[in-house]
Design an enzyme around this catalytic site. Structure first.
Site, PDB file in Angstrom:
ATOM      1  CG  ASP A  17      -2.115   0.890   1.094  1.00 48.55           C
ATOM      2  OD1 ASP A  17      -2.346   1.417  -0.014  1.00 48.55           O
ATOM      3  OD2 ASP A  17      -2.823   1.073   2.100  1.00 48.55           O
ATOM      4  CG  HIS A  34      -0.301   2.391  -9.407  1.00 48.18           C
ATOM      5  ND1 HIS A  34      -0.541   1.949  -8.131  1.00 48.18           N
ATOM      6  CD2 HIS A  34      -1.367   3.175  -9.724  1.00 48.18           C
ATOM      7  CE1 HIS A  34      -1.702   2.433  -7.693  1.00 48.18           C
ATOM      8  NE2 HIS A  34      -2.216   3.188  -8.646  1.00 48.18           N
ATOM      9  CG  LEU A 128       9.350 -16.878  -3.898  1.00 45.55           C
ATOM     10  CD1 LEU A 128       9.342 -16.989  -2.379  1.00 45.55           C
ATOM     11  CD2 LEU A 128       9.681 -15.441  -4.307  1.00 45.55           C
TER      12      LEU A 128
END
Ligand code: IPE
Ligand code: IPE
Ligand code: MG
Length: 231
Positions: A17, A34, A128
């Site tokens: 955020d 962004h 991962l």
């Protein structure tokens, strides 16, 4: 240094955020925040394996984020498409397995195709596991699980039944949930899975998040004493 109680978290989930505020602080459009946020995603994916992280869930777009202005949604979808293309190219080198949690509707078809291709072509990588929470809402996820159980004809359900019908049933519950930008709420993220998660809130805005910040969170987690209702 205080006592270490836990080995490093295997599954970390992050509520990324603060992109908009990062941009506003620089008099830039929200889209610039962004774009910079996408770089932080890359940094975290690269840093995660060395910190013992096996599963990383990133909250990229919530079911409530559709309420943003159309222009911002377009920016986010463009960026998502570029990110999917990029990971399609780099996943093999990074041994990255990609999973997605979220609803398909109303994601555009070209994004859904890219998601499917990426998930399919990385399924056998064993480094991962990056679980992208895309068009994700936790209340919807739980409701979806319950509806699937009703469709099977069940009239009595257990917590294990619900866990087994979440979007990614193989995903262990996150030991640690990080939220950046100073907000201290879940915003419809992993409500079921967070039953015993540790929370780490940092004022750092997502585009400024990096390996150092991730290390801090992992270390703090290791010093938390988890009791799971015991003593
Ligand atoms: C997080 O940053 C990115 C998404 C929710 C897609 P925000 O866009 O929420 O940034 P702020 O909270 O407005 O600063
Ligand atoms: C949560 O952030 C969703 C993502 C990070 C994708 P928001 O910025 O949408 O959350 P609220 O609206 O401040 O709770
Ligand atoms: Mg926000």
């Amino acid at each position: 240094m205080s006592q270490t109680f836990n080995p490093p978290a295997q599954h970390i989930a992050i509520i990324m955020d603060g992109n908009g505020r990062w941009a506003a602080a620089r008099n830039l459009p929200r889209s610039a925040g962004h774009k910079e946020g996408a770089k932080a995603v890359r940094r975290v994916i690269e840093a995660a394996p060395a910190l013992g992280i096996k599963f990383l869930t990133l909250y990229a777009f919530s079911t409530e984020n559709w309420s943003r202005p159309k222009e911002e949604i377009n920016t986010l979808m463009d960026l998502l498409e570029k990110t999917l293309d990029e990971y399609q190219k780099s996943a093999q080198k990074q041994n990255l397995r990609i999973w997605v949690s979220g609803e398909r509707e109303p994601l555009p078809p070209q994004i859904l195709e890219k998601i499917d291709r990426l998930v399919q072509s990385t399924a056998h990588y064993d480094g991962l596991t990056l679980n992208l929470a895309l068009n994700y809402g936790s209340q919807q996820e739980i409701t979806h699980a319950v509806n699937a159980l009703i469709a099977q004809g069940k009239n009595h359900i257990t917590p294990q039944d619900i866990s087994a019908h979440l979007f990614q049933p193989q995903l262990p519950a996150p030991e640690l949930i990080i939220r950046t930008s100073g907000e201290q709420r879940l915003s419809n993220f992993l409500l079921w899975q967070a039953a015993y998660s540790e929370f780490y809130f940092t004022p750092v805005l997502w585009p400024d998040f990096n390996e150092e910040e991730l290390k801090k969170a992992v270390l703090e987690y290791q010093h938390r004493q988890r009791r799971f209702g015991g003593i």
